[in-house]
Design an enzyme around this catalytic site. Structure first.
Site, PDB file in Angstrom:
ATOM      1  N   ASP A  59      78.333  25.859  18.049  1.00 39.77           N
ATOM      2  CA  ASP A  59      77.008  26.479  18.064  1.00 39.77           C
ATOM      3  C   ASP A  59      76.202  25.837  16.937  1.00 39.77           C
ATOM      4  OD1 ASP A  59      74.941  28.495  18.483  1.00 39.77           O
ATOM      5  OD2 ASP A  59      75.728  29.439  16.662  1.00 39.77           O
ATOM      6  N   ASP A  72      79.145  31.795  15.688  1.00 38.66           N
ATOM      7  CA  ASP A  72      79.022  32.985  14.846  1.00 38.66           C
ATOM      8  C   ASP A  72      78.446  34.188  15.583  1.00 38.66           C
ATOM      9  OD1 ASP A  72      76.378  31.817  15.063  1.00 38.66           O
ATOM     10  OD2 ASP A  72      75.775  33.130  13.414  1.00 38.66           O
TER      11      ASP A  72
END
Length: 226
Positions: free
Chosen positions: A13, A175
């Site tokens: 990400d 996250d």
């Protein structure tokens, strides 16, 4: 002859995982709200709004502004936000500590690397290049690259395909619950980035968790041995 083992692939990400982008995201959020004559917003409030793409961020910003923002066209607000953010997206943003080490170590160990982010792919690529990571990643799957975005596994599976990887030999590092959900749906192992913007409960469903980027080569190697 035996078939060749597919390469290992680490998919990252961007916001809150590779990149501490909150300062620039929050600055553009504040400027956008003020451009409509609305009160600005503090970075700590923007933190919880990040992770679902620009359109979702802008909707949350307008909702935060309350009744005074009800007449604002959300589509136009997204365009206004992106017009401000795109050329200024790396004014204050920095790679998280240990990112260079992690990426170089993974490369040295034979891993392919990719990015799977809900940012538009053009914005993501521009940021990657501006931070000196041009050519590091085998694929960049943006929020507008496929028919759906995270948490839909289509986004992650498409990114893996672009990087010439396979789900069984891939690991997703993120996250946000969107990263973990996309990995679960794609049959991919997931490492939760505890250093990022996601709340602790978002780690639920992850295969493992890490406290810093420097841990990722070791954790990924344990999940998918060479």
């Amino acid at each position: 002859m035996p078939s060749q083992t597919p390469p290992r692939l680490a998919v990252f990400d961007m916001d809150g995982t590779l990149l501490d982008s909150l300062p620039d995201l929050a600055a553009s959020a504040d400027r956008m709200l003020r451009s409509y004559g609305l009160p600005g917003i503090a970075p700590d409030l923007v933190r919880a709004m990040v992770g679902d793409g620009v359109a979702a961020l802008v909707r949350r910003l307008l909702a935060h502004a309350g009744e005074a923002a009800t007449s604002i066209d959300a589509v136009e607000a997204v365009q206004r936000y992106m017009a401000d953010y795109t050329p200024r997206s790396t004014e204050q943003s920095r790679l998280f500590p240990g990112t260079d080490y992690a990426l170089k170590t993974l490369r040295a160990q034979g891993w392919r690397l990719a990015v799977c982010t809900n940012k538009p792919v053009a914005a993501a690529t521009r940021i990657i290049d501006a931070l000196g990571l041009e050519g590091v990643f085998d694929a960049v799957g943006g929020g507008d690259s496929f028919s759906a975005r995270k948490p839909d596994p289509i986004h992650l599976l498409g990114t893996i395909q672009q990087a010439h990887g396979t789900p069984l030999r891939s690991v997703m590092v993120g996250d946000h619950h969107n990263d973990i959900a996309a990995a679960e749906g794609a049959g991919v192992r997931a490492i939760f980035a505890r250093w990022g913007y996601g709340r602790p409960e978002m780690e639920a469903g992850a295969t493992a968790g890490g406290d810093s980027m420097t841990e990722i080569p070791h954790l990924a190697g344990e999940l998918i041995p060479a």
